[in-house]
Write a protein that holds these residues in place. Structure first.
Motif, PDB file in Angstrom:
ATOM      1  N   ALA A   1       1.160  -1.096  -0.096  1.00  0.00           N
ATOM      2  CA  ALA A   1      -0.142   0.198  -0.081  1.00  0.00           C
ATOM      3  C   ALA A   1       1.594   1.526  -0.102  1.00  0.00           C
ATOM      4  O   ALA A   1       0.878   2.626  -1.022  1.00  0.00           O
ATOM      5  CB  ALA A   1      -1.045  -0.316   1.560  1.00  0.00           C
ATOM      6  N   ARG A   2       1.923   1.293   0.657  1.00  0.00           N
ATOM      7  CA  ARG A   2       2.945   2.430   0.838  1.00  0.00           C
ATOM      8  C   ARG A   2       3.418   2.345  -0.525  1.00  0.00           C
ATOM      9  O   ARG A   2       3.315   3.410  -0.809  1.00  0.00           O
ATOM     10  CB  ARG A   2       4.323   1.883   1.670  1.00  0.00           C
ATOM     11  N   GLY A   3       3.699   1.173  -1.547  1.00  0.00           N
ATOM     12  CA  GLY A   3       4.281   1.874  -2.727  1.00  0.00           C
ATOM     13  C   GLY A   3       3.445   2.320  -3.889  1.00  0.00           C
ATOM     14  O   GLY A   3       3.612   2.653  -3.939  1.00  0.00           O
ATOM     15  N   VAL A   4       1.976   1.611  -3.462  1.00  0.00           N
ATOM     16  CA  VAL A   4       0.425   2.615  -4.241  1.00  0.00           C
ATOM     17  C   VAL A   4       1.229   3.549  -3.842  1.00  0.00           C
ATOM     18  O   VAL A   4       1.233   4.778  -5.530  1.00  0.00           O
ATOM     19  CB  VAL A   4      -0.120   1.409  -4.300  1.00  0.00           C
ATOM     20  N   GLY A   5       0.993   3.733  -2.983  1.00  0.00           N
ATOM     21  CA  GLY A   5       0.819   5.681  -3.021  1.00  0.00           C
ATOM     22  C   GLY A   5       1.988   6.145  -2.496  1.00  0.00           C
ATOM     23  O   GLY A   5       1.396   7.598  -3.763  1.00  0.00           O
ATOM     24  N   LEU A   6       3.614   5.852  -3.231  1.00  0.00           N
ATOM     25  CA  LEU A   6       4.503   6.504  -3.702  1.00  0.00           C
ATOM     26  C   LEU A   6       4.033   6.661  -4.840  1.00  0.00           C
ATOM     27  O   LEU A   6       4.666   7.727  -5.605  1.00  0.00           O
ATOM     28  CB  LEU A   6       5.786   5.859  -2.869  1.00  0.00           C
ATOM     29  N   LEU A   7       3.640   5.993  -5.795  1.00  0.00           N
ATOM     30  CA  LEU A   7       3.526   6.204  -7.520  1.00  0.00           C
ATOM     31  C   LEU A   7       2.615   7.127  -7.832  1.00  0.00           C
ATOM     32  O   LEU A   7       2.588   7.669  -8.488  1.00  0.00           O
ATOM     33  CB  LEU A   7       2.634   5.014  -7.846  1.00  0.00           C
ATOM     34  N   ALA A   8       1.478   7.157  -6.518  1.00  0.00           N
ATOM     35  CA  ALA A   8      -0.065   8.178  -6.702  1.00  0.00           C
ATOM     36  C   ALA A   8       0.814   9.246  -6.520  1.00  0.00           C
ATOM     37  O   ALA A   8       0.403  10.390  -7.474  1.00  0.00           O
ATOM     38  CB  ALA A   8      -1.102   7.886  -5.501  1.00  0.00           C
TER      39      ALA A   8
ATOM     40  N   LEU B   1       4.141  10.335  -7.205  1.00  0.00           N
ATOM     41  CA  LEU B   1       4.557  10.930  -7.851  1.00  0.00           C
ATOM     42  C   LEU B   1       3.920  11.013  -9.218  1.00  0.00           C
ATOM     43  O   LEU B   1       4.561  11.977  -9.738  1.00  0.00           O
ATOM     44  CB  LEU B   1       5.575   9.773  -8.440  1.00  0.00           C
ATOM     45  N   ALA B   2       2.723  10.776  -9.390  1.00  0.00           N
ATOM     46  CA  ALA B   2       1.860  10.717 -10.484  1.00  0.00           C
ATOM     47  C   ALA B   2       1.588  11.859 -10.504  1.00  0.00           C
ATOM     48  O   ALA B   2       1.417  12.650 -11.561  1.00  0.00           O
ATOM     49  CB  ALA B   2       1.003   9.809 -10.743  1.00  0.00           C
TER      50      ALA B   2
ATOM     51  N   ALA C   1       5.129  10.795 -18.270  1.00  0.00           N
ATOM     52  CA  ALA C   1       5.510  10.247 -17.180  1.00  0.00           C
ATOM     53  C   ALA C   1       4.192   9.824 -16.057  1.00  0.00           C
ATOM     54  O   ALA C   1       4.286   8.704 -15.814  1.00  0.00           O
ATOM     55  CB  ALA C   1       6.900  10.782 -16.610  1.00  0.00           C
ATOM     56  N   SER C   2       3.555  10.697 -16.153  1.00  0.00           N
ATOM     57  CA  SER C   2       2.488  10.665 -14.437  1.00  0.00           C
ATOM     58  C   SER C   2       1.311   9.251 -15.197  1.00  0.00           C
ATOM     59  O   SER C   2       0.914   8.730 -14.326  1.00  0.00           O
ATOM     60  CB  SER C   2       1.407  12.089 -15.209  1.00  0.00           C
ATOM     61  N   LEU C   3       1.203   9.636 -17.028  1.00  0.00           N
ATOM     62  CA  LEU C   3       0.152   8.684 -17.168  1.00  0.00           C
ATOM     63  C   LEU C   3       1.160   6.707 -16.912  1.00  0.00           C
ATOM     64  O   LEU C   3       0.302   6.065 -16.529  1.00  0.00           O
ATOM     65  CB  LEU C   3       0.196   8.326 -18.609  1.00  0.00           C
ATOM     66  N   ALA C   4       2.057   6.852 -16.925  1.00  0.00           N
ATOM     67  CA  ALA C   4       2.649   5.947 -16.903  1.00  0.00           C
ATOM     68  C   ALA C   4       2.383   5.207 -15.621  1.00  0.00           C
ATOM     69  O   ALA C   4       2.565   4.067 -15.409  1.00  0.00           O
ATOM     70  CB  ALA C   4       4.017   5.724 -17.726  1.00  0.00           C
ATOM     71  N   LEU C   5       3.085   6.492 -14.287  1.00  0.00           N
ATOM     72  CA  LEU C   5       3.176   5.798 -13.338  1.00  0.00           C
ATOM     73  C   LEU C   5       1.813   5.214 -12.370  1.00  0.00           C
ATOM     74  O   LEU C   5       1.542   4.424 -11.841  1.00  0.00           O
ATOM     75  CB  LEU C   5       3.577   6.665 -12.817  1.00  0.00           C
ATOM     76  N   GLY C   6       1.016   6.239 -12.868  1.00  0.00           N
ATOM     77  CA  GLY C   6      -0.987   5.776 -12.548  1.00  0.00           C
ATOM     78  C   GLY C   6      -1.065   4.793 -13.360  1.00  0.00           C
ATOM     79  O   GLY C   6      -1.816   4.300 -12.765  1.00  0.00           O
TER      80      GLY C   6
ATOM     81  N   ALA D   1       0.055   2.273 -10.572  1.00  0.00           N
ATOM     82  CA  ALA D   1      -0.217   1.975  -9.221  1.00  0.00           C
ATOM     83  C   ALA D   1      -1.014   1.543  -9.178  1.00  0.00           C
ATOM     84  O   ALA D   1      -1.557   0.687  -8.389  1.00  0.00           O
ATOM     85  CB  ALA D   1      -0.488   3.928  -9.164  1.00  0.00           C
ATOM     86  N   ALA D   2      -2.462   1.793 -10.445  1.00  0.00           N
ATOM     87  CA  ALA D   2      -3.560   1.659 -10.635  1.00  0.00           C
ATOM     88  C   ALA D   2      -3.349  -0.933 -10.992  1.00  0.00           C
ATOM     89  O   ALA D   2      -4.052  -1.548 -10.313  1.00  0.00           O
ATOM     90  CB  ALA D   2      -4.590   1.475 -11.644  1.00  0.00           C
ATOM     91  N   ALA D   3      -2.008  -1.417 -11.656  1.00  0.00           N
ATOM     92  CA  ALA D   3      -2.302  -2.583 -11.723  1.00  0.00           C
ATOM     93  C   ALA D   3      -1.696  -3.385 -10.464  1.00  0.00           C
ATOM     94  O   ALA D   3      -1.201  -3.878 -10.139  1.00  0.00           O
ATOM     95  CB  ALA D   3      -1.169  -3.007 -12.943  1.00  0.00           C
ATOM     96  N   TRP D   4      -1.058  -2.755  -9.783  1.00  0.00           N
ATOM     97  CA  TRP D   4      -0.275  -3.081  -8.534  1.00  0.00           C
ATOM     98  C   TRP D   4      -0.758  -3.550  -7.101  1.00  0.00           C
ATOM     99  O   TRP D   4      -0.676  -4.903  -7.170  1.00  0.00           O
ATOM    100  CB  TRP D   4       1.012  -1.539  -7.874  1.00  0.00           C
ATOM    101  N   PRO D   5      -1.797  -3.327  -7.128  1.00  0.00           N
ATOM    102  CA  PRO D   5      -3.055  -4.290  -6.258  1.00  0.00           C
ATOM    103  C   PRO D   5      -3.280  -5.729  -6.237  1.00  0.00           C
ATOM    104  O   PRO D   5      -3.519  -5.934  -6.075  1.00  0.00           O
ATOM    105  CB  PRO D   5      -4.341  -3.104  -6.062  1.00  0.00           C
ATOM    106  N   ARG D   6      -3.323  -5.665  -8.076  1.00  0.00           N
ATOM    107  CA  ARG D   6      -4.187  -7.056  -8.447  1.00  0.00           C
ATOM    108  C   ARG D   6      -3.016  -7.748  -7.755  1.00  0.00           C
ATOM    109  O   ARG D   6      -3.183  -9.007  -8.847  1.00  0.00           O
ATOM    110  CB  ARG D   6      -4.459  -7.017  -9.544  1.00  0.00           C
ATOM    111  N   ARG D   7      -1.765  -7.386  -8.037  1.00  0.00           N
ATOM    112  CA  ARG D   7      -0.687  -8.585  -8.130  1.00  0.00           C
ATOM    113  C   ARG D   7      -0.617  -9.515  -7.116  1.00  0.00           C
ATOM    114  O   ARG D   7      -0.988  -8.863  -5.196  1.00  0.00           O
ATOM    115  CB  ARG D   7       0.504  -8.036  -8.313  1.00  0.00           C
ATOM    116  N   ARG D   8      -0.580 -10.566  -6.961  1.00  0.00           N
ATOM    117  CA  ARG D   8      -1.065 -10.874  -5.198  1.00  0.00           C
ATOM    118  C   ARG D   8       0.687 -11.429  -4.828  1.00  0.00           C
ATOM    119  O   ARG D   8       1.098 -11.584  -4.873  1.00  0.00           O
ATOM    120  CB  ARG D   8      -1.587 -13.106  -5.981  1.00  0.00           C
TER     121      ARG D   8
END
Length: 340
Positions: free
Chosen positions: A66-73, A75-76, A323-328, A331-338
């Motif tokens: 969750a912290r990783g996703v927040g950091l990506l968000a 940055l985006a 770059a913002s679009l790529a990071l977004g 971040a959207a795809a990250w939580p789907r990884r198990r």
């Protein structure tokens, strides 16, 4: 804020077009602090010791993820704000097309300009019609010049102020006619009016080309006095004494020189005007000579003043926006990884 960001940008960075949009950077943090928390509808109704393992099986992210996703968000969002502020770089040095001189044309419209003693092609035309044809060609060669038009007879008038629109000057010239400004000739007033129009311009660029077929017979100012005023204002005057031998003096198409035939043109007076102001005096008795005179004026008054070098600003908002679009998306795809 902009100076801190500039340290991380290329050396040719020229700033932001809309730097105030960078104030939006802390908006998500402020909203999170000020707005009340939203109830978690997905919270478990029953807590069990193996809940974290079930979350992993269900694909939910742990605290580190969750912290990783927040950091990506974050940055985006930061890159999106930078893109909205429109960062700009300085492009390579460019030199625009050369600028020309400021050239004023003064054309005589007195009654004598209606004399039909000029040959234009196979036709015999009046002096004004011949002058119009030659001046139109002269204007075509003055690309880069600002050209103005004064007509004079008994009085002097500005038909076109100094302008880069040579088509307008040409049209105003074509619409002029003999007697439009009166039947007499006010050479001094025409010089004074041109000097007034040119005096506010940079020195070395003030040029008047005066075409007349007569002597000064009207006006409030003597031509020599007007020439002295023009000289004091840095205006250079090229004079053209224009006219043939008068109507009805052709035998089988051959013009005859008659005694006193040139007396109506004050060549000596026009030469004094040119000499006082540092210009040249010319005499044209036919259209071919007039064409040659304007070609000579082209050489005397070349279009050689270079334009000022500039460096254009190049928009670079596409880089942080991409770059913002790529990071977004990441971040959207990250939580789907198990979790393993």
């Amino acid at each position: 804020m902009t100076s801190w960001l500039a340290q991380w940008l290329p050396q040719d960075f020229d700033g932001f077009a809309w730097p105030w949009l960078l104030l939006a950077l802390p908006v998500p943090w402020l909203l999170r602090r000020l707005l009340p928390p939203v109830a978690d509808a997905s919270a478990a109704a029953l807590k069990v010791p193996f809940g974290k393992r079930l979350d992993g099986i269900a694909g939910r992210a742990g605290p580190a993820r969750a912290r990783g996703v927040g950091l990506l968000a974050w940055l985006a969002w930061g890159l999106l704000c930078i893109a909205a502020a429109r960062p700009q770089l300085l492009g390579p040095m460019l030199q625009p097309p050369q600028a020309g001189r400021d050239l004023m044309l003064a054309v005589d419209l007195s009654g004598s300009m209606g004399e039909e003693d000029m040959q234009l092609g196979s036709d015999v035309v009046d002096r004004l019609t011949a002058a119009k044809a030659v001046l139109a060609d002269f204007l075509d060669r003055r690309a880069g010049d600002r050209v103005g038009l004064i007509v004079f007879g008994q009085r002097a008038f500005v038909l076109a102020p100094l302008t880069l629109d040579r088509d307008t000057v040409r049209q105003q010239l074509q619409d002029s006619m003999v007697g439009l400004a009166g039947r007499e000739t006010a050479i001094g007033d025409a010089i004074a009016l041109a000097t007034k129009r040119l005096r506010a311009l940079p020195s070395g660029q003030r040029v008047l080309v005066l075409l007349t077929d007569g002597v000064n017979t009207a006006g409030a100012l003597e031509p020599q006095k007007a020439a002295e005023l023009a000289r004091d204002e840095g205006v250079r005057i090229h004079t053209i004494a224009f006219g043939g031998y008068g109507a009805g003096l052709n035998v089988f198409g051959v013009p005859l020189r008659m005694p006193g035939g040139d007396d109506m043109t004050d060549e000596a007076g026009l030469k004094r005007i040119a000499d006082i102001t540092g210009g040249r005096a010319f005499r044209a008795r036919d259209t071919d000579e007039l064409v040659g005179i304007y070609a000579e004026i082209d050489r005397l008054e070349p279009v050689e003043r270079p334009g000022q070098s500039v460096r254009p600003r190049i928009e670079r908002y596409a880089w942080p926006l991409g770059a913002s679009l790529a990071l977004g998306l990441l971040a959207a795809a990250w939580p789907r990884r198990r979790l393993a």
